[in-house]
Write a protein that holds these residues in place. Structure first.
Motif, PDB file in Angstrom:
ATOM      1  N   SER A 177       0.810  -1.428  -0.132  1.00 54.48           N
ATOM      2  CA  SER A 177       0.028  -0.011   0.173  1.00 54.48           C
ATOM      3  C   SER A 177       0.830   1.256  -0.067  1.00 54.48           C
ATOM      4  CB  SER A 177      -1.046   0.028   1.276  1.00 54.48           C
ATOM      5  OG  SER A 177      -1.639   1.406   1.217  1.00 54.48           O
ATOM      6  N   ARG A 178       0.281   2.505  -0.438  1.00 55.46           N
ATOM      7  CA  ARG A 178       0.879   3.676  -0.420  1.00 55.46           C
ATOM      8  C   ARG A 178       0.751   4.232   0.978  1.00 55.46           C
ATOM      9  NH1 ARG A 178      -2.497   7.909  -1.518  1.00 55.46           N
ATOM     10  NH2 ARG A 178      -4.352   7.051  -2.414  1.00 55.46           N
ATOM     11  N   TYR A 179      -0.235   3.713   1.647  1.00 53.62           N
ATOM     12  CA  TYR A 179      -0.661   4.585   3.051  1.00 53.62           C
ATOM     13  C   TYR A 179       0.517   4.139   3.873  1.00 53.62           C
ATOM     14  CZ  TYR A 179      -5.159   5.246   0.887  1.00 53.62           C
ATOM     15  OH  TYR A 179      -6.136   5.472   0.027  1.00 53.62           O
ATOM     16  N   ILE A 180       0.425   5.257   5.002  1.00 50.75           N
ATOM     17  CA  ILE A 180       1.358   4.917   6.022  1.00 50.75           C
ATOM     18  C   ILE A 180       0.870   4.069   7.195  1.00 50.75           C
ATOM     19  CG2 ILE A 180       2.995   6.045   7.792  1.00 50.75           C
ATOM     20  CD1 ILE A 180       3.081   8.455   6.040  1.00 50.75           C
ATOM     21  N   ALA A 181       1.619   2.927   7.583  1.00 48.08           N
ATOM     22  CA  ALA A 181       1.057   2.401   8.748  1.00 48.08           C
ATOM     23  C   ALA A 181       0.908   3.173   9.960  1.00 48.08           C
ATOM     24  CB  ALA A 181       2.002   1.010   9.049  1.00 48.08           C
ATOM     25  N   ASP A 182      -0.152   2.764  11.001  1.00 51.47           N
ATOM     26  CA  ASP A 182      -0.339   3.462  12.169  1.00 51.47           C
ATOM     27  C   ASP A 182       0.621   2.870  13.102  1.00 51.47           C
ATOM     28  OD1 ASP A 182      -1.374   4.994  14.352  1.00 51.47           O
ATOM     29  OD2 ASP A 182      -3.399   4.224  13.822  1.00 51.47           O
ATOM     30  N   MET A 183       1.852   3.158  13.171  1.00 50.59           N
ATOM     31  CA  MET A 183       2.749   2.757  13.818  1.00 50.59           C
ATOM     32  C   MET A 183       3.043   3.497  15.085  1.00 50.59           C
ATOM     33  SD  MET A 183       5.451   1.793  10.979  1.00 50.59           S
ATOM     34  CE  MET A 183       6.893   1.566  12.421  1.00 50.59           C
ATOM     35  N   ARG A 184       3.133   2.822  16.413  1.00 48.65           N
ATOM     36  CA  ARG A 184       3.554   3.251  17.612  1.00 48.65           C
ATOM     37  C   ARG A 184       4.813   2.984  18.300  1.00 48.65           C
ATOM     38  NH1 ARG A 184      -0.747   6.731  19.194  1.00 48.65           N
ATOM     39  NH2 ARG A 184      -2.549   6.418  17.725  1.00 48.65           N
ATOM     40  N   SER A 185       5.420   1.899  17.762  1.00 48.57           N
ATOM     41  CA  SER A 185       6.641   1.283  18.048  1.00 48.57           C
ATOM     42  C   SER A 185       7.030   0.792  16.852  1.00 48.57           C
ATOM     43  CB  SER A 185       6.266   0.345  19.153  1.00 48.57           C
ATOM     44  OG  SER A 185       5.497  -0.935  18.816  1.00 48.57           O
ATOM     45  N   CYS A 186       8.220   0.265  16.932  1.00 51.45           N
ATOM     46  CA  CYS A 186       9.098  -0.502  15.810  1.00 51.45           C
ATOM     47  C   CYS A 186      10.069  -1.361  16.476  1.00 51.45           C
ATOM     48  CB  CYS A 186       9.606   0.407  14.794  1.00 51.45           C
ATOM     49  SG  CYS A 186      10.619  -0.693  13.344  1.00 51.45           S
ATOM     50  N   SER A 187      10.075  -2.906  16.235  1.00 50.52           N
ATOM     51  CA  SER A 187      10.863  -3.389  17.013  1.00 50.52           C
ATOM     52  C   SER A 187      12.297  -3.708  16.092  1.00 50.52           C
ATOM     53  CB  SER A 187      10.485  -5.041  17.013  1.00 50.52           C
ATOM     54  OG  SER A 187       9.380  -5.083  17.823  1.00 50.52           O
ATOM     55  N   VAL A 188      12.344  -3.364  14.954  1.00 45.45           N
ATOM     56  CA  VAL A 188      13.673  -3.363  14.236  1.00 45.45           C
ATOM     57  C   VAL A 188      14.454  -1.969  14.408  1.00 45.45           C
ATOM     58  CG1 VAL A 188      13.065  -5.118  12.583  1.00 45.45           C
ATOM     59  CG2 VAL A 188      12.838  -2.743  11.973  1.00 45.45           C
ATOM     60  N   LEU A 189      14.020  -0.805  14.715  1.00 39.39           N
ATOM     61  CA  LEU A 189      14.640   0.231  15.003  1.00 39.39           C
ATOM     62  C   LEU A 189      15.370   0.208  16.477  1.00 39.39           C
ATOM     63  CD1 LEU A 189      11.979   3.119  13.884  1.00 39.39           C
ATOM     64  CD2 LEU A 189      14.224   2.150  12.836  1.00 39.39           C
ATOM     65  N   PRO A 190      16.352   1.038  16.768  1.00 39.62           N
ATOM     66  CA  PRO A 190      16.790   1.102  18.079  1.00 39.62           C
ATOM     67  C   PRO A 190      15.847   1.441  19.330  1.00 39.62           C
ATOM     68  CG  PRO A 190      18.451   1.996  16.731  1.00 39.62           C
ATOM     69  CD  PRO A 190      17.140   1.706  15.694  1.00 39.62           C
ATOM     70  N   ALA A 191      15.778   0.883  20.194  1.00 41.36           N
ATOM     71  CA  ALA A 191      14.887   1.118  21.271  1.00 41.36           C
ATOM     72  C   ALA A 191      14.452   2.574  21.610  1.00 41.36           C
ATOM     73  CB  ALA A 191      15.125   0.427  22.681  1.00 41.36           C
ATOM     74  N   GLN A 192      15.605   3.518  21.548  1.00 40.90           N
ATOM     75  CA  GLN A 192      15.410   4.689  21.819  1.00 40.90           C
ATOM     76  C   GLN A 192      14.834   5.570  20.746  1.00 40.90           C
ATOM     77  OE1 GLN A 192      18.326   3.588  21.062  1.00 40.90           O
ATOM     78  NE2 GLN A 192      19.548   4.910  19.819  1.00 40.90           N
ATOM     79  N   VAL A 193      14.849   4.938  19.587  1.00 41.49           N
ATOM     80  CA  VAL A 193      14.274   5.657  18.258  1.00 41.49           C
ATOM     81  C   VAL A 193      12.850   5.034  18.403  1.00 41.49           C
ATOM     82  CG1 VAL A 193      14.219   5.733  15.787  1.00 41.49           C
ATOM     83  CG2 VAL A 193      16.408   5.844  17.045  1.00 41.49           C
ATOM     84  N   SER A 194      12.555   3.760  18.580  1.00 35.00           N
ATOM     85  CA  SER A 194      11.063   3.400  18.375  1.00 35.00           C
ATOM     86  C   SER A 194      10.470   4.304  19.565  1.00 35.00           C
ATOM     87  CB  SER A 194      11.184   1.923  19.008  1.00 35.00           C
ATOM     88  OG  SER A 194       9.642   1.412  19.247  1.00 35.00           O
ATOM     89  N   ALA A 195      11.001   4.532  20.470  1.00 36.39           N
ATOM     90  CA  ALA A 195      10.198   5.501  21.478  1.00 36.39           C
ATOM     91  C   ALA A 195       9.785   6.577  21.243  1.00 36.39           C
ATOM     92  CB  ALA A 195      10.828   5.103  22.768  1.00 36.39           C
ATOM     93  N   LEU A 196      10.552   7.324  20.196  1.00 35.79           N
ATOM     94  CA  LEU A 196      10.303   8.467  19.574  1.00 35.79           C
ATOM     95  C   LEU A 196       9.105   8.713  18.745  1.00 35.79           C
ATOM     96  CD1 LEU A 196      13.859   9.565  18.676  1.00 35.79           C
ATOM     97  CD2 LEU A 196      12.398  10.418  20.601  1.00 35.79           C
ATOM     98  N   LEU A 197       8.535   7.518  18.321  1.00 40.36           N
ATOM     99  CA  LEU A 197       7.507   7.613  17.173  1.00 40.36           C
ATOM    100  C   LEU A 197       6.380   8.261  17.622  1.00 40.36           C
ATOM    101  CD1 LEU A 197       7.710   3.827  15.552  1.00 40.36           C
ATOM    102  CD2 LEU A 197       8.663   6.103  14.681  1.00 40.36           C
ATOM    103  N   VAL A 198       5.939   8.110  18.773  1.00 42.72           N
ATOM    104  CA  VAL A 198       4.704   8.771  19.206  1.00 42.72           C
ATOM    105  C   VAL A 198       4.945  10.186  19.749  1.00 42.72           C
ATOM    106  CG1 VAL A 198       3.014   9.172  21.123  1.00 42.72           C
ATOM    107  CG2 VAL A 198       3.396   6.585  20.116  1.00 42.72           C
ATOM    108  N   PRO A 199       6.129  10.524  20.146  1.00 39.86           N
ATOM    109  CA  PRO A 199       6.484  12.038  20.365  1.00 39.86           C
ATOM    110  C   PRO A 199       6.564  12.868  19.093  1.00 39.86           C
ATOM    111  CG  PRO A 199       7.635  10.672  22.088  1.00 39.86           C
ATOM    112  CD  PRO A 199       6.926   9.547  20.930  1.00 39.86           C
ATOM    113  N   LEU A 200       7.081  11.989  18.038  1.00 37.51           N
ATOM    114  CA  LEU A 200       7.141  12.744  16.798  1.00 37.51           C
ATOM    115  C   LEU A 200       5.875  12.888  16.180  1.00 37.51           C
ATOM    116  CD1 LEU A 200      10.325  10.639  15.216  1.00 37.51           C
ATOM    117  CD2 LEU A 200      10.335  13.336  15.782  1.00 37.51           C
ATOM    118  N   ARG A 201       5.049  12.211  16.311  1.00 40.17           N
ATOM    119  CA  ARG A 201       3.505  12.450  15.872  1.00 40.17           C
ATOM    120  C   ARG A 201       3.125  13.838  16.515  1.00 40.17           C
ATOM    121  NH1 ARG A 201       1.004   6.266  15.114  1.00 40.17           N
ATOM    122  NH2 ARG A 201      -0.876   7.749  15.145  1.00 40.17           N
TER     123      ARG A 201
END
Length: 495
Positions: A177-201
């Motif tokens: 799909s061309r749509y962006i997934a509604d992600m709130r975490s990502c297990s393959v990103l470093p933990a500190q970056v995964s934790a940034l997804l919601v604050p970045l939103r």
């Protein structure tokens, strides 16, 4: 699969394993999965021999599937039920992975045990070498493996403000799909970056430019987490202040990209340097966040060490590093050889490599000190025998091309060999090539097994080399991406 021709190729007897004649008959509509293709789809055959590619199915499983595409000799389907489960099936670590609507498309193999993923990739490498290049490695190298989670230090995250929801989405695209997934975490990103997804939103949603910021690129160094914000209009002072506050709170470094990659610059000058280290060699590699560096630094350190051991450059030897980039292999090679030449297509990367060489030449932690090293910018996709000879003889080569491979380079090498052998139809040997000698050994680092196989076929069948070793590098766990390394020796030489 990417297109019809790829699917048709995979339906050939060489590309798929047929069901055993002794296998018991299955209830109508059930399918026995025999193999996995390069896109991590299960491969099954109907009783009439028609191939079915099943997303979500694993080898050894008996499944039901919903067909969503039909051709004369193959079908594409999605798993709907598992009647006999593979022993290698595991529970995905990420809640956004799967076949459900809105699932993230960033990973394709989280449902398969990591060790089995590596085995699949090794098989893909061997099959490509044989079916595309008619080459079999004399020795299979032990796979290079590392952390299966939190490894992705480089990523391009899409950004979109969704009007009807009144919120921002940041992450990878949904599956198919061309749509962006509604992600709130990502297990393959470093933990500190995964934790940034919601604050970045929340950050982007609060900005004046929330509708004109389509992308955030991630680049992690050893001590710096850099975020490159692509913005299509100038940022207001209020937005710049919001970015600075976020950086202070979350310990990140903002870079801005108003236009193309050349426009990338720090939001505020100063601060810690974005860099990674190769501790075995005492090398420090500064880089810009849009420069090419390996996604997985843990694997990169092992890969550099493995490649250099396989090449075994000696203090009296001259080495050429083709597609040298920032000098990821060049600078470590300069601790071992007499002379090193790094050749790269990007003038900007050549300049960065030269700067990195000069910096590390002054670093007392680099032992032994770096040898004479030169960097040259050249279009390596337009190599000719004459250009190859002009670079001079080298005892050994390291080749690390992009996905397109190194066809022009190895073709030029093969043409010189054919000319020297006096092969029928070969061009006369260039006068300047009379004293030129091909490398005794080539270590080829590949991110595409198909182009590696193509180039290996040229090296073995037309350039006078043997493929003495090959193995996979699991740079991208849980994806279908296959990285590998292969070693070629001149046929007259001994290992």
């Amino acid at each position: 699969m990417s297109d019809d021709s790829d699917l048709q190729a995979l339906t050939s007897p060489e590309a798929t394993a047929p069901c055993s004649d002794a296998a018991p008959a299955l209830p109508e509509g059930w399918l026995r999965v025999d193999a996995l293709d390069i896109e991590a789809q299960g491969i099954a055959r109907r009783p009439d021999g028609k191939v079915v590619f099943i997303e979500g199915a694993l080898p050894g499983e008996i499944v039901s599937a919903s067909v969503h595409r039909k051709k004369n000799n193959w079908e594409a389907a999605t798993l709907t039920a598992i009647h006999r489960e593979s022993s290698q099936r595991v529970r995905p670590a990420c809640p956004h992975f799967g076949l459900h609507t809105g699932a993230c498309g960033g990973c394709k193999m989280q449902h398969l045990h990591p060790a089995a993923q590596v085995a699949v990739k090794q098989r893909v490498l061997e099959d490509n070498l044989w079916h595309l290049g008619k080459v079999r490695a004399e020795t299979l190298l032990r796979p290079i493996e590392g952390p299966a989670w939190g490894y992705r230090y480089r990523a391009r995250l899409a950004v979109r403000y969704v009007h009807r929801k009144g919120e921002v989405l940041i992450g990878f695209h949904e599956r198919k799909s061309r749509y962006i997934a509604d992600m709130r975490s990502c297990s393959v990103l470093p933990a500190q970056v995964s934790a940034l997804l919601v604050p970045l939103r929340a950050l982007i949603g609060s900005m004046d430019a929330r509708e004109t910021c389509p992308q955030i690129e991630l680049a992690c160094g050893d001590a710096v987490t850099a975020l490159v914000l692509r913005h299509l209009e100038p940022l207001s002072e209020d937005d710049a202040a919001r970015l600075r506050a976020f950086a202070l709170q979350h310990d990140v470094q903002w870079w801005l990209q108003p236009k193309g990659p050349d426009s990338v610059h720090l939001l505020d000058e100063g601060g810690p340097e974005l860099a990674y280290r190769l501790p075995e060699f005492g090398i420090t590699m500064p880089f810009k966040p849009t420069d090419f560096t390996q996604v997985n630094p843990h694997i990169n350190r092992v890969l550099v060490s493995r490649a250099l051991r396989l090449l075994a450059a000696q203090p009296h030897e001259r080495v050429i590093d083709w597609f040298c980039g920032l000098g990821n292999f060049t600078l470590p090679l300069a601790t071992q050889a007499r002379e090193v030449l790094g050749i790269e297509g990007s003038a900007a990367l050549v300049e960065r490599a030269q700067q990195n060489f000069e910096r590390n030449s002054q670093n007392p932690g680099v032992i032994p000190s770096l040898c004479a090293t030169k960097f040259v910018a050249r279009n390596l996709f337009e190599m000719t025998p004459q250009m190859l000879v002009a670079d001079g003889s080298a005892d050994k080569w390291l080749v690390d091309p992009p996905r397109e491979g190194a066809f022009a380079l190895v073709k030029a090498l093969a043409e010189l060999h054919q000319s020297r052998m006096g092969a029928e139809g070969a061009a006369p040997l260039p006068a300047a090539a009379q004293g030129w000698e091909p490398p005794q050994r080539i270590v080829y680092v590949s991110c595409n097994p198909a182009t590696l196989a193509r180039d290996a076929g040229l090296l073995v069948h037309q350039a006078g080399y043997r493929c003495t070793a090959a193995g996979v590098v699991n740079m991208f766990p849980h994806t279908a991406h296959v990285e590998s390394v292969a070693v070629f020796e001149r046929a007259a030489a001994t290992v």
